[in-house]
Design an enzyme around this catalytic site. Sequence first.
Site, PDB file in Angstrom:
ATOM      1  N   LYS A 148       0.833  -1.208   0.000  1.00  0.00           N
ATOM      2  CA  LYS A 148       0.000   0.000   0.000  1.00  0.00           C
ATOM      3  C   LYS A 148       0.873   1.266   0.000  1.00  0.00           C
ATOM      4  O   LYS A 148       2.092   1.178   0.116  1.00  0.00           O
ATOM      5  CB  LYS A 148      -0.938  -0.013   1.201  1.00  0.00           C
ATOM      6  CG  LYS A 148      -1.675  -1.326   1.409  1.00  0.00           C
ATOM      7  CD  LYS A 148      -2.503  -1.800   0.219  1.00  0.00           C
ATOM      8  CE  LYS A 148      -3.262  -3.070   0.607  1.00  0.00           C
ATOM      9  NZ  LYS A 148      -3.995  -3.684  -0.497  1.00  0.00           N
TER      10      LYS A 148
HETATM   11  C1  PLP Z   1      -4.973  -4.785   0.346  1.00  0.00           C
HETATM   12  C2  PLP Z   1      -6.455  -4.683   0.295  1.00  0.00           C
HETATM   13  C3  PLP Z   1      -7.276  -5.230   1.281  1.00  0.00           C
HETATM   14  C4  PLP Z   1      -6.749  -6.076   2.381  1.00  0.00           C
HETATM   15  O1  PLP Z   1      -5.815  -5.449   3.180  1.00  0.00           O
HETATM   16  P1  PLP Z   1      -4.749  -6.338   4.000  1.00  0.00           P
HETATM   17  O2  PLP Z   1      -4.066  -5.313   4.843  1.00  0.00           O
HETATM   18  O3  PLP Z   1      -3.855  -6.965   2.977  1.00  0.00           O
HETATM   19  O4  PLP Z   1      -5.499  -7.331   4.788  1.00  0.00           O
HETATM   20  C5  PLP Z   1      -8.627  -5.028   1.188  1.00  0.00           C
HETATM   21  N1  PLP Z   1      -9.171  -4.336   0.193  1.00  0.00           N
HETATM   22  C6  PLP Z   1      -8.427  -3.801  -0.790  1.00  0.00           C
HETATM   23  C7  PLP Z   1      -9.109  -3.030  -1.866  1.00  0.00           C
HETATM   24  C8  PLP Z   1      -7.043  -3.978  -0.785  1.00  0.00           C
HETATM   25  O5  PLP Z   1      -6.306  -3.467  -1.781  1.00  0.00           O
END
Ligand code: PLP
Length: 413
Positions: free
Chosen positions: A190
């Site tokens: 992210k």
């Molecule tokens: C990465 C992501 C998640 C999940 O997040 P994690 O921290 O990996 O559990 C959920 N929704 C979207 C749109 C994502 O890109």
Amino acid sequence: MTLHFPNMAEPAGRTLGDEEVAALERVIRSGMLNSVWGTEARSLEHEIGELYGSRHAVACSSGTAALHLSVVAAAPDPGDEIITTPITDFGTVAPILAQNAVPVFADVDPSDGNLDPDAVAALIGPRTRAIMAVHLFGAPARIGALRALADEHGLTLIEDCAQAWLTELPGGALAGTAGHVGTLSLQQWKHITCGDGGLTVTDDDELARRMRLFADKGWDRAAGRSHESLGLNYRMTELQAAVARAQLAKLPGVVAARRRTAAELVEALRGLDGVLESGVLETGGHGVRGGERAGTGEGRRVIRLPRPDGHAWWLFPLVLPAGDAPELAEHLSAAGIPARPGYLRDPLNRAPLWRRPIYGTSHHPLEGYRPAACPAAERLVDSTLLVIDWNEHYTSEHVAAIADAVRRYRAEA
Ligand SMILES: *Cc1c(COP(=O)(O)O)cnc(C)c1O
């Protein structure tokens, strides 16, 4: 010439540095690594609350955990329905199943892959409890229309902002503040990261209370060793929180840098013959029908640019005529550019999991469940969507290399 494209799995593609090292050392030397008794996670919540202008922020162990908390806050009965998008990370959908609710997949706007509010409206029924929208790739979802639907039908609106740190809605509010609950992720890929981590934001005291309890075993710490409700351990550690706080200070710079180079690429591609802007949205939630050849008079190799408004550029998406996305992705990859067709192998309405028992040998309460077709989403994933990895360390040189590769692909047409 091979120009290296920095990625989020290496130091050159991250903003991790001395500040994060110092933060970790501070926590380790304090002897307190757990956020129930430490100060870092509570400080992070405070800082996120300030940034989002929300009354509450709840830190937790992942973006998926944050989404689980938000579903818990919506309090579906077993068998209640939650409407969401088939183009997202599975972390959006897993919490619906974990609460024994039923995911109902609504189709998306073919110009950007975000939920189509008309498709959502058509699926609202007596058992609908919530809508989970995703700001896909960092582009703002049609959250105003979705909020109006939620209000009209008494539903909880959850905004998954895992890919949308500092995404702006029309009018300038941050994505995550227009629904009842917004969720964020700090996972490795992210905008900012502490490896894994998540947050929810809300202005609603009761929703915040439910989420806090669920993240901490249903334990109201003020009330002694006693359990009020079902909860798991979704606590963020002090180590995660300290790194996240150092990263948070760098977030505005990360998003600004991504916006600067993405705008450069939009500008560079805009001038090419056959490259079209995705137009301003029409009323009713329909975007321009990007990537559809029939009836538009557009020839082969037409490329639709993403709408830059409010975009946080987690990825840089392009929409092409059917079949062209895999071809262009291959062409870009061959030029050393990190591009992939489709984003997912299958849209989530077609995931293999629906064909198997979900709980032991049981599907309950999903007996006979088969997600409906979502033609626009399937078309994007199968043949019209291409995503280019984006990064705050890209320079004008990276942008020029991408624009050049697209130009050469088009010249071969
Ligand atoms: C990465 C992501 C998640 C999940 O997040 P994690 O921290 O990996 O559990 C959920 N929704 C979207 C749109 C994502 O890109």
